[in-house]
Design an enzyme around this catalytic site. Structure first.
Site, short mmCIF file in Angstrom:
data_model
loop_
_atom_site.label_atom_id
_atom_site.label_comp_id
_atom_site.label_asym_id
_atom_site.label_seq_id
_atom_site.Cartn_x
_atom_site.Cartn_y
_atom_site.Cartn_z
N GLY A 171 41.23 58.60 58.84
CA GLY A 171 41.69 58.91 57.49
C GLY A 171 42.93 59.82 57.49
CG ASP A 216 32.87 63.48 63.85
OD1 ASP A 216 31.87 62.76 63.64
OD2 ASP A 216 33.81 63.14 64.59
CE1 TYR A 260 32.16 47.25 60.94
CE2 TYR A 260 32.63 44.93 60.53
CZ TYR A 260 32.50 46.23 60.08
OH TYR A 260 32.69 46.50 58.75
N1 UFG Z 1 44.43 37.76 62.15
C1 UFG Z 1 45.55 37.16 62.69
N2 UFG Z 1 46.58 37.97 63.03
C2 UFG Z 1 46.55 39.33 62.90
C3 UFG Z 1 45.40 39.92 62.34
C4 UFG Z 1 44.36 39.09 61.98
O1 UFG Z 1 45.60 35.95 62.85
O2 UFG Z 1 47.53 40.01 63.24
C5 UFG Z 1 43.33 36.90 61.71
C6 UFG Z 1 42.01 37.25 62.34
O3 UFG Z 1 41.83 36.57 63.55
C7 UFG Z 1 41.03 36.84 61.26
C8 UFG Z 1 41.80 37.06 59.96
O4 UFG Z 1 43.17 37.11 60.32
O5 UFG Z 1 40.73 35.49 61.37
C9 UFG Z 1 41.45 38.36 59.27
O6 UFG Z 1 41.52 39.38 60.25
P1 UFG Z 1 41.45 40.93 59.88
O7 UFG Z 1 41.63 41.67 61.18
O8 UFG Z 1 42.38 41.24 58.78
O9 UFG Z 1 39.99 41.09 59.30
P2 UFG Z 1 38.57 40.65 59.93
O10 UFG Z 1 38.11 39.42 59.20
O11 UFG Z 1 38.60 40.59 61.42
O12 UFG Z 1 37.67 41.91 59.58
C10 UFG Z 1 37.74 42.54 58.32
C11 UFG Z 1 37.31 43.99 58.50
C12 UFG Z 1 35.87 44.05 58.91
C13 UFG Z 1 35.04 43.22 57.96
C14 UFG Z 1 35.54 41.83 57.89
C15 UFG Z 1 34.78 40.96 56.93
O13 UFG Z 1 38.13 44.63 59.48
O14 UFG Z 1 35.47 45.40 58.88
O15 UFG Z 1 36.89 41.86 57.45
O16 UFG Z 1 35.21 39.61 57.09
F1 UFG Z 1 33.75 43.19 58.38
#
Ligand code: UFG
Length: 353
Positions: A66, A81, A171
């Site tokens: 944060g 924390d 996670y």
């Molecule tokens: N992605 C890319 N390139 C990037 C980042 C992400 O292709 O630079 C893809 C990922 O592979 C995924 C999608 O975009 O398929 C979304 O990725 P994010 O990292 O933005 O989000 P996530 O779906 O991995 O996870 C997020 C939160 C989690 C939550 C989840 C729920 O970080 O805490 O959404 O779906 F649980």
């Protein structure tokens, strides 16, 4: 010993609103709410909405993820924390809240695959310290940030709350474990709860937005390319069983998430709810939306799949709509990306700290 405590907790008589829309958000009763992770991305906007709704807020955050400047000036701030049991026991005892909203967590799917211990220790172990602090101080309710990652890779879309929960990454597993612990604390300690299974949180208010010190999320990484801060964005996996081969996610505006938390404070609300918009967008579609709304070219590079990513996650959120009376105000991907772009343009380097 209690962590560093600052702030005033006093409310200005003239309430000001600097959020994204003009909507009114009103609660029947003012509550004292203790928000863990209130200096983080989703927490900061929820605190903003809580204060706007007339609640009195204590933010508890260790400032590892944060930012001090993401703490609303009308909130009381405690730096601490919850891995330190005494710190969280003291902080909750001092604040004497009626409700706790628990955002503080590690929340990166990819990182959890390489460092599961970090996720179980913090999201489960330290979370128990918080629950014990709630019990010790007689807190009536906790609202918990869970995730659709607790479902794993379900076959059935859209996903409702009755799906079997089979996480495919540590996670999601850590959040599911905590959901189960919550049910036992309700049973044995009368600590009531609402657990929200978020889909993909995105967007910004005027004042607060997404600034992770190491950015892994899709939309901010695309917008960094639009701002010229990154040469290209990676597309992780182009061979998924989806129409364009890239992963599909349901993006939900953080102000809409915040509204659901405020509704969940009502004593009659309990249980598990999905929060999403019911629309799925592929990585390529999100890139195209960012390109169109920013008016800037977005270079991308196709890469291998990221471990732990399910191909498709789309919410059925009818339960939150019918039981909580939740009404998303920013359900369109365009609205979500536009508010994120507005914030990133004004804060290209994020928060000053
Ligand atoms: N992605 C890319 N390139 C990037 C980042 C992400 O292709 O630079 C893809 C990922 O592979 C995924 C999608 O975009 O398929 C979304 O990725 P994010 O990292 O933005 O989000 P996530 O779906 O991995 O996870 C997020 C939160 C989690 C939550 C989840 C729920 O970080 O805490 O959404 O779906 F649980």
């Amino acid at each position: 010993m209690l962590g560093k405590r600052e702030g005033l907790g006093e409310k200005s008589t003239q309430r000001f609103r600097d959020g994204i829309g003009g909507k009114e958000s009103v609660v029947d009763e003012q509550m004292k709410v203790f928000v863990t992770g209130g200096a983080g991305y989703i927490g900061s906007v929820c605190v903003e909405e809580l204060i706007h709704a007339g609640h009195s807020v204590t933010v508890f955050d260790n400032l590892i993820e944060g930012h001090r400047s993401a703490v609303h000036p009308e909130a009381t701030f405690v730096q601490g924390d919850f891995n330190d049991r005494q710190v969280i026991l003291d902080a909750v005892a001092l604040a004497q809240p009626e409700a706790v909203i628990h955002f503080a967590a590690h929340a990166l799917v990819g990182e959890s695959m390489s460092n599961p211990s970090k996720y179980f220790r913090n999201n489960v172990g330290a979370g128990i310290n918080l629950l014990d602090a709630c019990v010790a101080s007689g807190v009536g309710k906790i609202v918990f940030s869970s995730t659709c990652a607790t479902y794993g890779s379900p076959e059935r879309m859209p996903m409702d709350e009755s799906l079997l929960q089979k996480p495919v990454n540590p996670y999601g597993e850590s959040k599911l474990m905590f959901e189960r612990i919550l049910a036992w604390y309700r049973e044995l300690h009368d600590l009531e709860f609402v657990a929200f299974r978020y889909f993909n949180a995105a967007g910004a208010s005027v004042r607060f937005g997404e600034h992770h010190r190491v950015e892994t999320h899709l939309i901010p990484n695309i917008l960094k390319v639009a701002l010229g801060q990154k040469e290209s964005v990676a597309i992780f996996g182009t061979d998924y069983p989806t129409p364009d081969g890239t992963c599909i996610r349901d993006y939900i505006h953080i102000a809409d998430l915040a509204q659901a938390h405020i509704l969940a404070l009502k004593p009659e609300q309990t249980g598990f709810y999905n929060l999403g918009n019911g629309g799925g967008f592929s990585v390529r579609e999100v890139i195209e939306t960012c390109r169109r709304l920013s008016g800037r070219p977005i270079r991308f590079v196709e890469q291998d799949r990221r471990p732990g990513d399910p191909p498709r996650l789309v919410a059925a959120a009818g339960k939150a709509i019918s039981e909580l009376g939740w009404k998303p105000q920013y359900p369109q991907l365009d609205q979500i990306v536009q508010t994120a772009w507005n914030w990133h343009r004004i804060h290209p380097d994020g928060y000053p700290d």
